[in-house]
Design an enzyme around this catalytic site. Sequence first.
Site, PDB file in Angstrom:
ATOM      1  N   HIS A  62       1.092   7.829  15.479  1.00 49.78           N
ATOM      2  CA  HIS A  62       0.181   6.781  15.003  1.00 49.78           C
ATOM      3  C   HIS A  62       0.155   5.583  15.962  1.00 49.78           C
ATOM      4  CE1 HIS A  62      -2.056   4.341  12.177  1.00 49.78           C
ATOM      5  NE2 HIS A  62      -1.138   3.399  12.273  1.00 49.78           N
ATOM      6  N   HIS A 103      -7.517   0.800  14.791  1.00 49.50           N
ATOM      7  CA  HIS A 103      -7.328   1.937  13.895  1.00 49.50           C
ATOM      8  C   HIS A 103      -8.568   2.811  13.726  1.00 49.50           C
ATOM      9  CE1 HIS A 103      -3.551   0.037  13.100  1.00 49.50           C
ATOM     10  NE2 HIS A 103      -3.199   0.911  12.183  1.00 49.50           N
ATOM     11  N   GLU A 150       2.596  -1.364  16.887  1.00 50.69           N
ATOM     12  CA  GLU A 150       2.139  -2.143  15.714  1.00 50.69           C
ATOM     13  C   GLU A 150       2.686  -3.572  15.756  1.00 50.69           C
ATOM     14  OE1 GLU A 150      -0.021  -1.257  13.230  1.00 50.69           O
ATOM     15  OE2 GLU A 150       0.242   0.871  12.761  1.00 50.69           O
ATOM     16  N   LYS A 178       0.864  -1.191   0.000  1.00 51.76           N
ATOM     17  CA  LYS A 178       0.000   0.000   0.000  1.00 51.76           C
ATOM     18  C   LYS A 178       0.895   1.235   0.000  1.00 51.76           C
ATOM     19  CE  LYS A 178      -4.261  -1.365   2.343  1.00 51.76           C
ATOM     20  NZ  LYS A 178      -5.129  -1.075   3.506  1.00 51.76           N
TER      21      LYS A 178
END
Length: 369
Positions: free
Chosen positions: A270, A253, A190, A148
Amino acid sequence: MSGGARELTVDLGERSYPIYIGTGLLAELGRKFTDRGFSVKSPVMLVTDSAVEGLYASKAEESLRASGYTVTRAVVPSGEASKSLERLDVLVEEALKAGLDRKSVVIALGGGVVGDLAGFLAASFMRGVKFVQIPTTILAHDSSVGGKVAVNHRLAKNIIGAFHQPEFVLYDLDTLASLPLREVRAGLSEVVKHGLIWEEAFVDWCEENAEQLLSLAPDALGYALYEGCKVKSIVVSRDEKENDLRAILNLGHTIGHALEAVAGYGELLHGEAIAIGMVGSARLAARFGYSPDIAERTERIFRKFGLPVRIPDSCATENVMSAMLHDKKFTEGKMVFVVPTAIGSVEIRSDVSSEWVKEIVDGLREGKS
Ligand SMILES: NC(=O)c1ccc[n+]([C@@H]2O[C@H](COP(=O)([O-])OP(=O)(O)OC[C@H]3O[C@@H](n4cnc5c(N)ncnc54)[C@H](O)[C@@H]3O)[C@@H](O)[C@H]2O)c1
Ligand SMILES: [Zn+2]
């Protein structure tokens, strides 16, 4: 390859590619290019950011030059603002001036910002050129795998993008030594996520080895990034274009993105935002009858990594709710959430009432248990 190096493959048929994880790998970059038969006649473009350039760009370029490649360096300002069409425009100009052609390779040397931006350049320049990822943040174990790539629009993040898989991912653990501790913690969020969605044993291991990971002990770090990349690779191999399974990677998320948007990008990193989001999703699980222990454990793990588990006062509930309603993960009056069913497994629920979510957001305030 250097001692202790690990390798895994993202299995996508003829677009399959390896991920190399280990120390001392930057010096092997040129050899990896030669092994793949990349043309020495076509210039290579190394895209990096202003924080990473002075640390690692020369080393990467020296290795390429020693193998006969011509390299041009493009440096973008450090930070999310570089993921823009304006910055892409500058890079296209630099690529044209450097004489890049269809056989050229674009390299991303940096964190997720550089990876997403350089990746989108590679996906779009001359309708697509080869791309190599050299992640230099822990968070980028996630962003460098899976193809992505995107830039932001002023109205929405990651909204102009493509799927463009790299030729390989070269993860040199030595580059992580210069990361600020806050970025280390945020990246590990993450890593833990990959355990929470897939493998309880890995979550146990992360919890037991939190100190080692925070101090960047190479063995622990190499193993953690290998496991994180492995989970991401398996999921992407089964569902490259996010038709169904890949959505599980979005654990935490829905709330996390809303918090980032409301706090202002950069205020809450993030990885920090999704740690809070994962605690929220785990609390949601209890509403569906799953064990409340999931939420307790999730919170305990993130606390151990020094990550936030409560919503800062600067993020008013109504703003968080409206940011979520504008997000892509909202359909026909119901919200879509990735919800843990146990530590190490999740399900995608499209029947989440916004009232429940509001209660959970309210309950995640500082000072509340
Ligand atoms: N494509 C995907 O699948 C995917 C997945 C997750 C996140 N992302 C994207 O990734 C981005 C976040 O990535 P990130 O957290 O790596 O951010 P980042 O690229 O901004 O890096 C974080 C900070 O660390 C600095 N830095 C990078 N490497 C360093 C090093 N080795 N030493 C010292 N400083 C260093 C950077 O200059 C920056 O200031 C977001 O834009 C997000 O949308 C993409
Ligand atoms: Zn993420």
